[in-house]
Write a protein that holds these residues in place. Sequence first.
Motif, PDB file in Angstrom:
ATOM      1  N   LYS A   1      -9.387  -3.781   7.143  1.00 19.08           N
ATOM      2  CA  LYS A   1      -9.004  -4.948   6.341  1.00 19.08           C
ATOM      3  C   LYS A   1      -7.466  -5.097   6.304  1.00 19.08           C
ATOM      4  O   LYS A   1      -6.921  -6.188   6.466  1.00 19.08           O
ATOM      5  N   GLN A   2      -6.794  -3.974   6.102  1.00 26.13           N
ATOM      6  CA  GLN A   2      -5.325  -3.999   6.068  1.00 26.13           C
ATOM      7  C   GLN A   2      -4.756  -4.438   7.417  1.00 26.13           C
ATOM      8  O   GLN A   2      -3.788  -5.205   7.465  1.00 26.13           O
TER       9      GLN A   2
ATOM     10  N   GLU B   1       0.825  -1.199   0.000  1.00 26.89           N
ATOM     11  CA  GLU B   1       0.000   0.000   0.000  1.00 26.89           C
ATOM     12  C   GLU B   1       0.867   1.261   0.000  1.00 26.89           C
ATOM     13  O   GLU B   1       0.484   2.280  -0.521  1.00 26.89           O
TER      14      GLU B   1
ATOM     15  N   GLU C   1     -13.199   0.909   6.646  1.00 28.91           N
ATOM     16  CA  GLU C   1     -13.219  -0.494   6.213  1.00 28.91           C
ATOM     17  C   GLU C   1     -11.863  -0.938   5.654  1.00 28.91           C
ATOM     18  O   GLU C   1     -11.368  -2.020   5.960  1.00 28.91           O
ATOM     19  N   PHE C   2     -11.282  -0.077   4.823  1.00 30.62           N
ATOM     20  CA  PHE C   2     -10.014  -0.425   4.177  1.00 30.62           C
ATOM     21  C   PHE C   2      -8.905  -0.601   5.229  1.00 30.62           C
ATOM     22  O   PHE C   2      -8.145  -1.576   5.212  1.00 30.62           O
TER      23      PHE C   2
END
Lengths: 265, 328
Positions: free
Chosen positions: B303-304, B96, B299-300
């Motif tokens: 998740k990460q 990322e 959310e991202f």
Amino acid sequence: MFSRILLIASNTFKDVARHKMLVIQLVFLGISCGLYFIFGHAAQDNPQLEFKMVQDVGLSAISLFGFLISLFIGSTTLRDEINSRTIYSVITLPMGRWELYTGKFLGTLAATIVNVLIMLIILTLLIYFKFHIIWHGFHWIALFMLMEFAVMTGMVLLFSLSNSLITCFSLSILFTLLGTMAEHIQHQISEVAANLGDALAGFINDIVKVIYWVIPNFGLFDIKYKILKDLTISGTLVTEAVLYAFLYLVFLLALGSYALNKKDL
Amino acid sequence: MCINKLINDKYLIAVVCSFVIMVISRNFLAERYRSEIKLLDTTEETIRVIGKSSGAFFFEDNKEIVYKPIETDEDHNDNEKIHVHGPECKGLPGHEHHEDEDKSHNGVKIHVHGPECKGLPGHENHEEQGEESKISPGLALMMKQLGFAEMAASFLWIQMDADSHKELWHRVDFELELIPALDPTFIEGFLLRSFILSRYRNDWKGAVYIIEKALKQLPNRIELWEQLGLLCFNFRGRYGDEQNIKRAQEAYAKAASLPESYSYNARYYVQTLSAEGKQEEAIATMKKLLADEERQKDEFTHKQDLDLLKRLENGETFKGFRHKYNKQ
């Protein structure tokens, strides 16, 4: 007494507003439009960098225009009246010359401050419309800039009592340069003097110190770095800076009144 | 007689009195200014940079500075295969931070010119290398002395952009050194110079030194801490053979603690813990991060965070230094 001073001040302000203000603001507006567009490519689509560039160049442009405004307004208000001899109709009235000078002084200061304020407002609006942010620490930079230009205008008004316009311009530019680089020049002269022997070095340093006290130290009004770094400054520094600017203006006012009183009119 | 006249001159008395009071006030203000603003006089630094590099600036055939092109192949002396980040790894865990790195670095977009871009729009001037610079170092120094240092730095940045289009790398180097000397708050100057040194000049130490120097003046800028973390972590040996995990850990911890920090800084902090061999501490810290309600809202990020915890629990360590990594 105060009503007479205020009357002269308001007349001076109106006179400056009538003739000189609009053109300068239009030119600055043009520069601001340029700032709005030109840095986009150079900042490589990085809004943070573009913001910094617009802000820095905008403030520097205001510094430059502020100096020019001080120079042109300060050198013409009193001088024009002396040259056109309209001043005689005022000094024959039952009032002291210092009242006349104070009125002119306040009117000129007000004109300069309003001009610089308009430019600062234009820059703030530009930044707001382009980046949608209210500028942190802007009010401190604005205050210190206004103090700097107030002192500058007072100084130019004093030099406008000299015999020629060239002398007025030369002295104003010289003192502005000296005031801006005061710390650096003092340091350089001390270093050079150190090689000339103790007695001579001491003598030169004393002279430099006196000159250093007399010239306005504009470097002390430069807080851009501090604001960009910390976004704020201490209240004590602000108070002491306001006090210094005020006292310097009083000194200039006293000196100008003395000079006008001695002037053969 | 004359002295009496002077003493009775009230205008003169007013001048002298106001002068004395003004001088006293000036001295107080000067003291306060020095103690609070801690005058950062970079004039000497500016003169040093100009003096050192004026040759490079004026003579284009300077041999000391050689532009090294970007390394993109699976190369290196030992022919070890290394992973070169590319579009195919977009979205994969651990990538990322590297996404779009070729185009942008901490928000500063970078385009490295090469022979392949000849004839493309915006590259017409590649061969016009003889043109003089519009902003000379002397002018920049003069502007600084007159209180226009920030404006000089901004104009030099524009000049640097133009010079990079013309591939005048010796000038770009010099301008990137001069910009922060003129204006120490111009962090993009520090960041881009550090990036060029680490990525194209194989000068890891120089790159770290520049960021450390910038941090002394601007300790609250997230971008600088992130860049320091990135350089010191040197994941997979992207910037050469050197690494300083301890400093990377400090840098990411600081970046994560600053207001408006990005969520990935905390994850990088955890990765540095793992790289240091503190796997259990890394897992515990990651679990704490996962429990954070603020992080769960995005959310991202959540998740990460989950992905990283899974990788840590599966025994993956982030000793990503290339040689060590390949020996494992």
